[in-house]
Design a protein around this motif. Sequence first.
Motif, mmCIF file in Angstrom:
data_model
loop_
_atom_site.group_PDB
_atom_site.id
_atom_site.type_symbol
_atom_site.label_atom_id
_atom_site.label_comp_id
_atom_site.label_asym_id
_atom_site.label_seq_id
_atom_site.Cartn_x
_atom_site.Cartn_y
_atom_site.Cartn_z
ATOM 1 N N MET A 192 0.830 -1.206 0.000
ATOM 2 C CA MET A 192 0.000 0.000 0.000
ATOM 3 C C MET A 192 0.864 1.257 0.000
ATOM 4 O O MET A 192 0.565 2.224 -0.708
ATOM 5 C CB MET A 192 -0.935 0.001 1.217
ATOM 6 N N ASP A 204 -1.111 4.353 -1.820
ATOM 7 C CA ASP A 204 -2.556 4.295 -1.594
ATOM 8 C C ASP A 204 -2.991 5.483 -0.736
ATOM 9 O O ASP A 204 -2.180 6.184 -0.135
ATOM 10 C CB ASP A 204 -2.940 2.998 -0.892
ATOM 11 N N TYR A 205 -4.285 5.663 -0.671
ATOM 12 C CA TYR A 205 -4.891 6.729 0.110
ATOM 13 C C TYR A 205 -4.459 6.599 1.572
ATOM 14 O O TYR A 205 -4.495 5.520 2.163
ATOM 15 C CB TYR A 205 -6.416 6.627 -0.024
ATOM 16 N N CYS A 206 -4.029 7.705 2.145
ATOM 17 C CA CYS A 206 -3.459 7.713 3.506
ATOM 18 C C CYS A 206 -4.378 7.071 4.535
ATOM 19 O O CYS A 206 -3.924 6.309 5.403
ATOM 20 C CB CYS A 206 -3.126 9.140 3.940
ATOM 21 N N MET A 207 -5.653 7.357 4.472
ATOM 22 C CA MET A 207 -6.590 6.811 5.458
ATOM 23 C C MET A 207 -6.698 5.295 5.324
ATOM 24 O O MET A 207 -6.881 4.595 6.317
ATOM 25 C CB MET A 207 -7.958 7.477 5.341
ATOM 26 N N ASP A 208 -6.560 4.771 4.105
ATOM 27 C CA ASP A 208 -6.562 3.321 3.920
ATOM 28 C C ASP A 208 -5.315 2.697 4.543
ATOM 29 O O ASP A 208 -5.377 1.627 5.154
ATOM 30 C CB ASP A 208 -6.646 2.958 2.433
ATOM 31 N N ILE A 209 -4.190 3.373 4.405
ATOM 32 C CA ILE A 209 -2.944 2.892 5.000
ATOM 33 C C ILE A 209 -3.055 2.904 6.526
ATOM 34 O O ILE A 209 -2.666 1.947 7.199
ATOM 35 C CB ILE A 209 -1.739 3.728 4.516
ATOM 36 N N THR A 257 -5.781 2.730 8.287
ATOM 37 C CA THR A 257 -6.729 1.678 8.669
ATOM 38 C C THR A 257 -6.022 0.326 8.725
ATOM 39 O O THR A 257 -6.209 -0.451 9.677
ATOM 40 C CB THR A 257 -7.910 1.624 7.677
ATOM 41 N N GLN A 258 -5.187 0.038 7.730
ATOM 42 C CA GLN A 258 -4.448 -1.219 7.727
ATOM 43 C C GLN A 258 -3.433 -1.264 8.867
ATOM 44 O O GLN A 258 -3.275 -2.290 9.530
ATOM 45 C CB GLN A 258 -3.736 -1.415 6.381
#
Length: 90
Positions: free
Chosen positions: A26, A31-36, A38-39
């Motif tokens: 990611m 990838d989108y910061c918020m997705d990172i 979240t992971q």
Amino acid sequence: MIDDIHKRALHRTRILEGQLRGLGRMIEDEDYCMDIITQSRAIQRSLESLNRLILENHLRTHVTDMFENGGDEREKAVGELLRAFDFDGK
């Protein structure tokens, strides 16, 4: 190590390995910061789950024996538990 906890801890580490590889991809893919995030938070929860398993094993095996032995062994067990929860002031 207690057999059931041993199996569950190894399973948890394999899940963590996959989660970390995914997180690395990611980041590489930007990838989108918020997705990172979240992971990353999911990985933190998985680590906490692993810590609970290891702590449960320690309590059921080593700490039980140390308390039964009493004296210095008991005090050592208390110190270890305080360190495990960052309550030892260090």
